[in-house]
Design a protein around this motif. Structure first.
Motif, PDB file in Angstrom:
ATOM      1  N   HIS A  10      12.703  -1.556 -10.929  1.00 47.39           N
ATOM      2  CA  HIS A  10      12.934  -2.837  -9.704  1.00 47.39           C
ATOM      3  C   HIS A  10      14.342  -3.760  -9.217  1.00 47.39           C
ATOM      4  O   HIS A  10      14.531  -2.655  -8.668  1.00 47.39           O
ATOM      5  CB  HIS A  10      12.100  -3.862  -9.870  1.00 47.39           C
ATOM      6  CG  HIS A  10      10.149  -3.167 -10.475  1.00 47.39           C
ATOM      7  ND1 HIS A  10       9.776  -2.853 -11.522  1.00 47.39           N
ATOM      8  CD2 HIS A  10       8.556  -3.383  -9.193  1.00 47.39           C
ATOM      9  CE1 HIS A  10       7.954  -2.728 -11.173  1.00 47.39           C
ATOM     10  NE2 HIS A  10       8.446  -2.644  -9.839  1.00 47.39           N
ATOM     11  N   ASP A  66      11.228   0.391  -7.440  1.00 46.22           N
ATOM     12  CA  ASP A  66      10.553   0.579  -6.130  1.00 46.22           C
ATOM     13  C   ASP A  66      10.605  -0.936  -6.107  1.00 46.22           C
ATOM     14  O   ASP A  66      11.771  -1.834  -5.944  1.00 46.22           O
ATOM     15  CB  ASP A  66       9.219  -0.441  -7.573  1.00 46.22           C
ATOM     16  CG  ASP A  66       8.164   0.932  -7.620  1.00 46.22           C
ATOM     17  OD1 ASP A  66       8.780   2.029  -7.159  1.00 46.22           O
ATOM     18  OD2 ASP A  66       6.858   0.556  -8.207  1.00 46.22           O
ATOM     19  N   ASP A  67      10.733  -1.142  -4.070  1.00 45.18           N
ATOM     20  CA  ASP A  67      10.622  -2.555  -4.014  1.00 45.18           C
ATOM     21  C   ASP A  67      11.767  -2.522  -2.869  1.00 45.18           C
ATOM     22  O   ASP A  67      11.828  -2.874  -1.341  1.00 45.18           O
ATOM     23  CB  ASP A  67      10.139  -3.949  -4.426  1.00 45.18           C
ATOM     24  CG  ASP A  67       8.847  -3.920  -5.247  1.00 45.18           C
ATOM     25  OD1 ASP A  67       8.148  -3.226  -4.927  1.00 45.18           O
ATOM     26  OD2 ASP A  67       9.986  -4.217  -6.460  1.00 45.18           O
ATOM     27  N   TRP A 102       6.555 -11.132   0.816  1.00 48.89           N
ATOM     28  CA  TRP A 102       5.590 -10.448   0.274  1.00 48.89           C
ATOM     29  C   TRP A 102       5.272 -11.145  -0.653  1.00 48.89           C
ATOM     30  O   TRP A 102       3.895 -10.540  -1.467  1.00 48.89           O
ATOM     31  CB  TRP A 102       5.169  -8.773   0.110  1.00 48.89           C
ATOM     32  CG  TRP A 102       6.313  -8.852  -0.135  1.00 48.89           C
ATOM     33  CD1 TRP A 102       7.708  -8.127   0.406  1.00 48.89           C
ATOM     34  CD2 TRP A 102       6.496  -8.214  -1.587  1.00 48.89           C
ATOM     35  NE1 TRP A 102       8.881  -7.490  -0.628  1.00 48.89           N
ATOM     36  CE2 TRP A 102       7.582  -7.573  -1.419  1.00 48.89           C
ATOM     37  CE3 TRP A 102       5.692  -7.763  -2.654  1.00 48.89           C
ATOM     38  CZ2 TRP A 102       8.616  -7.164  -3.511  1.00 48.89           C
ATOM     39  CZ3 TRP A 102       6.315  -7.645  -4.080  1.00 48.89           C
ATOM     40  CH2 TRP A 102       7.898  -7.139  -4.243  1.00 48.89           C
ATOM     41  N   HIS A 132       6.349   3.073  -0.351  1.00 48.68           N
ATOM     42  CA  HIS A 132       5.665   2.060  -1.293  1.00 48.68           C
ATOM     43  C   HIS A 132       4.766   1.472  -0.882  1.00 48.68           C
ATOM     44  O   HIS A 132       4.480  -1.034  -0.917  1.00 48.68           O
ATOM     45  CB  HIS A 132       6.754   1.152  -2.081  1.00 48.68           C
ATOM     46  CG  HIS A 132       6.209   0.241  -3.100  1.00 48.68           C
ATOM     47  ND1 HIS A 132       5.330   0.993  -4.177  1.00 48.68           N
ATOM     48  CD2 HIS A 132       6.608  -0.645  -4.041  1.00 48.68           C
ATOM     49  CE1 HIS A 132       5.593  -0.282  -5.054  1.00 48.68           C
ATOM     50  NE2 HIS A 132       5.917  -1.307  -4.872  1.00 48.68           N
ATOM     51  N   HIS A 136       2.841  -4.182   0.623  1.00 53.18           N
ATOM     52  CA  HIS A 136       2.961  -4.278  -0.540  1.00 53.18           C
ATOM     53  C   HIS A 136       1.552  -4.667  -1.285  1.00 53.18           C
ATOM     54  O   HIS A 136       1.555  -5.341  -2.189  1.00 53.18           O
ATOM     55  CB  HIS A 136       3.995  -4.922  -1.538  1.00 53.18           C
ATOM     56  CG  HIS A 136       4.138  -4.734  -3.249  1.00 53.18           C
ATOM     57  ND1 HIS A 136       3.605  -5.610  -3.954  1.00 53.18           N
ATOM     58  CD2 HIS A 136       5.201  -4.226  -2.995  1.00 53.18           C
ATOM     59  CE1 HIS A 136       3.959  -4.799  -5.144  1.00 53.18           C
ATOM     60  NE2 HIS A 136       5.092  -4.293  -5.031  1.00 53.18           N
TER      61      HIS A 136
END
Ligand SMILES: [Zn+2]
Length: 255
Positions: A10, A66-67, A102, A132, A136
């Protein structure tokens, strides 16, 4: 042919947090350097999707983030470029160039995400980007229309900005996916869907990934180890990934 493993990080470096998904830059750099020295090579998403038996090496893996935090461009991508590695980053399309409102606030200040110029700059250097989701959201909790909106809007944004290849894959937020969400992801035009440890090899819209958390700080991340410690580590990552249900529950309550 055994499918290559997929690691999922991440955040790398930047502000410390109360959560578990941040890996320090020095740990990340040490892990990547050790993997490169041990003969590991990273795959592009296209190379992962269409493995070529002639060039297939047992020590290849797909590296994913991710993110899409902005700190990747400062702490992760330069390290990878220096080693001749690449990565695929799954970005939250409504939050590109914005702060992470988020998420649960695990840090003192809100954290910025990569913006489009930065994404385009790294794409030009051989790094991949994919969806992604738009916001989210945990797709398994949404009705069909909302799932299709999250998936379709995010994919269209990626294709508009980065071209058709950026519309091939989705990493499900929180790794949350079931058969219905897989079907809708396929309808939205995705060829590949990445889940958590519970995914299945050979099921293109429910592919397994091993998350790397802050305690996975040895030279070789658990996801690439074949020994006993590797299986223990993968199991722990699986349990931690399930804990993410707690996070999304709290987020839902906070809204
Ligand atoms: Zn995420």
């Amino acid at each position: 042919m055994i499918p290559p493993p997929v690691l999922c990080y991440h955040r790398i470096g930047g502000a410390l947090e109360l959560g578990v998904t941040r890996v320090g830059r020095s740990v990340f750099e040490r892990q990547m350097t050790a993997l490169a020295r041990a003969g590991w090579r990273t795959l592009t998403l296209a190379g992962f999707a269409n493995p070529h038996p002639a060039t297939h090496s047992p020590r290849t893996f797909l590296l994913t983030f991710d993110d899409g935090y902005a700190s990747l461009a400062e702490h992760a991508f330069p390290v990878l470029a220096g080693l001749g590695f690449t990565a695929t980053t799954f970005v939250i399309t409504d939050f590109i160039g914005r702060d992470n409102t988020w998420d649960m606030q695990y840090t003192w200040r809100r954290l910025p995400h990569l913006d489009w110029p930065e994404v385009e700059r790294w794409q030009a250097r051989g790094f991949g980007f994919a969806s992604h989701g738009a916001r989210h959201r945990r797709l398994t909790w949404l009705d069909n229309d909302a799932v299709s909106d999250e998936l379709g809007r995010a994919r269209a944004t990626m294709v508009d900005h980065l071209g058709v290849d950026a519309g091939r894959a989705i990493a499900y937020p929180f790794g949350a996916v079931d058969e219905r969400v897989q079907r809708l992801a396929g309808h939205a035009g995705h060829e590949l869907g990445f889940a958590g440890v519970g995914g299945e090899h050979g099921s293109p819209l429910n592919l397994p990934r091993v998350p790397v958390y802050m305690w996975d700080a040895g030279d070789t991340p658990f996801g690439l180890r074949e020994d006993g410690l590797g299986s223990v580590g993968r199991f722990v990552a699986h349990v931690a990934n399930r804990c993410a249900v707690g996070t999304s529950l709290m987020l839902k309550l906070a809204r």
